[in-house]
Design a protein around this motif. Structure first.
Motif, PDB file in Angstrom:
ATOM      1  N   GLU A  54       0.639  -1.234  -0.118  1.00 16.66           N
ATOM      2  CA  GLU A  54       0.060   0.132   0.083  1.00 16.66           C
ATOM      3  C   GLU A  54       0.829   1.163   0.005  1.00 16.66           C
ATOM      4  N   LEU A  55       2.074   1.224   0.042  1.00 17.00           N
ATOM      5  CA  LEU A  55       3.006   2.367  -0.059  1.00 17.00           C
ATOM      6  C   LEU A  55       3.276   2.687  -1.379  1.00 17.00           C
ATOM      7  N   ASP A  56       3.630   3.926  -1.624  1.00 19.44           N
ATOM      8  CA  ASP A  56       4.080   4.632  -2.943  1.00 19.44           C
ATOM      9  C   ASP A  56       5.582   4.405  -3.195  1.00 19.44           C
ATOM     10  N   THR A  57       6.018   3.472  -3.907  1.00 14.44           N
ATOM     11  CA  THR A  57       7.448   3.185  -4.040  1.00 14.44           C
ATOM     12  C   THR A  57       8.314   4.246  -4.462  1.00 14.44           C
ATOM     13  N   SER A  58       7.759   5.271  -4.980  1.00 17.49           N
ATOM     14  CA  SER A  58       8.421   6.446  -5.531  1.00 17.49           C
ATOM     15  C   SER A  58       8.724   7.521  -4.387  1.00 17.49           C
ATOM     16  N   LEU A  83       8.804   9.981  10.879  1.00 19.97           N
ATOM     17  CA  LEU A  83       8.980   8.973   9.970  1.00 19.97           C
ATOM     18  C   LEU A  83       7.860   9.103   8.711  1.00 19.97           C
ATOM     19  N   ILE A  84       8.563   9.248   7.568  1.00 21.78           N
ATOM     20  CA  ILE A  84       7.705   9.792   6.568  1.00 21.78           C
ATOM     21  C   ILE A  84       7.278   8.283   5.567  1.00 21.78           C
ATOM     22  N   LEU A  85       6.008   8.050   5.632  1.00 23.34           N
ATOM     23  CA  LEU A  85       5.515   6.973   4.848  1.00 23.34           C
ATOM     24  C   LEU A  85       4.528   7.539   3.836  1.00 23.34           C
ATOM     25  N   ALA A  86       4.709   7.028   2.677  1.00 23.40           N
ATOM     26  CA  ALA A  86       3.774   7.669   1.542  1.00 23.40           C
ATOM     27  C   ALA A  86       2.892   6.578   1.044  1.00 23.40           C
ATOM     28  N   ALA A  87       1.634   6.908   1.062  1.00 24.66           N
ATOM     29  CA  ALA A  87       0.443   5.917   0.543  1.00 24.66           C
ATOM     30  C   ALA A  87       0.299   6.178  -0.903  1.00 24.66           C
ATOM     31  N   ALA A  88       0.127   4.680  -1.307  1.00 28.43           N
ATOM     32  CA  ALA A  88       0.115   4.787  -3.035  1.00 28.43           C
ATOM     33  C   ALA A  88      -1.345   5.234  -3.211  1.00 28.43           C
ATOM     34  N   SER A  89      -2.221   5.489  -2.408  1.00 29.51           N
ATOM     35  CA  SER A  89      -3.845   6.113  -2.803  1.00 29.51           C
ATOM     36  C   SER A  89      -4.103   6.967  -1.777  1.00 29.51           C
ATOM     37  N   ARG A  90      -5.159   7.947  -2.246  1.00 27.83           N
ATOM     38  CA  ARG A  90      -5.716   8.819  -1.154  1.00 27.83           C
ATOM     39  C   ARG A  90      -6.744   8.034  -0.200  1.00 27.83           C
ATOM     40  N   GLU A  91      -7.256   6.992  -0.848  1.00 30.01           N
ATOM     41  CA  GLU A  91      -7.966   5.935  -0.122  1.00 30.01           C
ATOM     42  C   GLU A  91      -7.540   5.386   1.142  1.00 30.01           C
ATOM     43  N   ARG A  92      -6.102   5.110   0.945  1.00 30.37           N
ATOM     44  CA  ARG A  92      -5.412   4.383   2.028  1.00 30.37           C
ATOM     45  C   ARG A  92      -5.043   5.411   3.084  1.00 30.37           C
ATOM     46  N   LEU A  93      -4.696   6.625   2.724  1.00 30.23           N
ATOM     47  CA  LEU A  93      -4.476   7.677   3.598  1.00 30.23           C
ATOM     48  C   LEU A  93      -5.597   7.725   4.300  1.00 30.23           C
ATOM     49  N   ALA A  94      -6.856   7.969   3.731  1.00 30.27           N
ATOM     50  CA  ALA A  94      -8.132   8.256   4.477  1.00 30.27           C
ATOM     51  C   ALA A  94      -8.477   7.431   5.613  1.00 30.27           C
ATOM     52  N   ARG A  95      -7.994   6.193   5.629  1.00 28.90           N
ATOM     53  CA  ARG A  95      -8.607   5.005   6.476  1.00 28.90           C
ATOM     54  C   ARG A  95      -7.193   5.071   7.616  1.00 28.90           C
ATOM     55  N   LEU A  96      -7.754   5.527   8.786  1.00 28.70           N
ATOM     56  CA  LEU A  96      -6.514   5.526   9.779  1.00 28.70           C
ATOM     57  C   LEU A  96      -7.087   4.930  11.120  1.00 28.70           C
TER      58      LEU A  96
END
Length: 293
Positions: free
Chosen positions: A157-161, A174-187
């Motif tokens: 679910e992470l953005d590999t870029s 710690l910076i973790l990047a979500a691959a989608s806005r939907e993943r980020l919306a679910r906390l």
């Protein structure tokens, strides 16, 4: 005029401001004590706990310093933190409303943070802080896995870029990047597990981000080490993220990016991050307004 109350000793004037917003129902609330010279550490922690905001800033005029120089310390409901961006912006705006726009120098645990304030023709005040020298470091894969488990995220679910990194501009994130806005919306994370991990790594927040394109990023910041589930606007993390983007070559300095935070909490916030060439400090800009009632 800003509203205030008295602390449990009837002494310190406490202000309440929302930072990185034009509305008191948006942004990140911060407590402010503009003259904290008579307060002990236990007094400061008690005030921060009573307010329940992610941070409260305590200012004292710097002994022997020039006009506009302050010693500033930040307390969450559970502990002192080395740097807080939203409370810095809020404090600078409150000082500008009291004394007029000016250049300020905040001496914080992490170093020296210059701040400038401006007022537009409509009377709105904004502040720009300049971070301490930033840094970006790799994260051991095992630590990333521990964080992901506590967050209930999967590696895919992470953005590999945008690889996981530890970024610092006054506090460690710690910076973790979500691959989608939907993943980020679910906390929905494990509060105690993430807190334990963060304490072991000396992290202030986990900076969860999503790249929306055209210089816009969405962010969420769990803050269990401060006794707060989530921070609606995190200026310290925004500064660290600016250094992270520069380190990865994701921007061509001088550059500016916008961070939207708090939208998923119902407290929309807007943070402007300025990224200069080289490896120098990052600037963070935003407004703040009093919280009344």
């Amino acid at each position: 005029m800003s509203l205030s109350t008295r602390d449990h000793r009837g002494a310190a004037v406490i202000l309440r401001y929302a930072a990185f917003t034009e509305s008191p129902v948006g942004g990140n609330p911060a407590g402010l004590v503009l003259d904290a010279s008579a307060l002990s550490d236990s007094d400061r922690l008690a005030i921060a706990r009573d307010l329940g905001y992610s941070e409260t800033a305590f200012l004292s005029r710097r002994h022997g310093g020039a006009d506009g120089e302050y010693d500033v310390r930040y307390f969450s409901p559970e502990a002192e933190v080395p740097f807080c961006g939203h409370a810095t912006i809020a404090a600078a705006v409150a000082l500008a409303e009291r004394d007029g726009p000016s250049k300020l120098v905040f001496h914080i645990l992490a170093g020296i943070v210059p701040v400038t304030t401006q007022q537009d023709t409509a009377g709105a005040v904004t502040a720009s802080l300049t971070s301490v020298p930033p840094s970006v470091a790799d994260v051991p894969p095992a630590d990333v896995e521990t964080a992901l488990a506590a967050l209930h995220w999967r590696r895919e679910e992470l953005d590999t870029s945008l690889p996981p990194k530890i970024a610092y501009a006054g506090a460690r994130h710690l910076i973790l990047a979500a691959a989608s806005r939907e993943r980020l919306a679910r906390l929905d994370y494990d509060f105690e597990a993430l807190k334990t991990f963060m304490l072991g790594q000396d992290l202030t927040t986990i900076d969860l981000v999503f790249a929306a394109g055209n210089g816009l990023y969405h962010a969420r910041n769990p803050f269990p080490v401060g006794g707060v589930y989530e921070d609606p606007a995190t200026g310290a993390a925004a500064a660290a993220f600016g250094a992270y983007l520069r380190e990865l070559g994701r921007v061509t300095p001088p550059a500016q990016v916008t961070i939207r935070q708090g939208d998923d909490m119902g407290r929309p916030s807007r943070i402007i991050v300025g990224i200069p060439p080289g490896d120098g400090p990052i600037t963070v800009t935003g407004g703040a307004v009093p919280i009344r009632g």
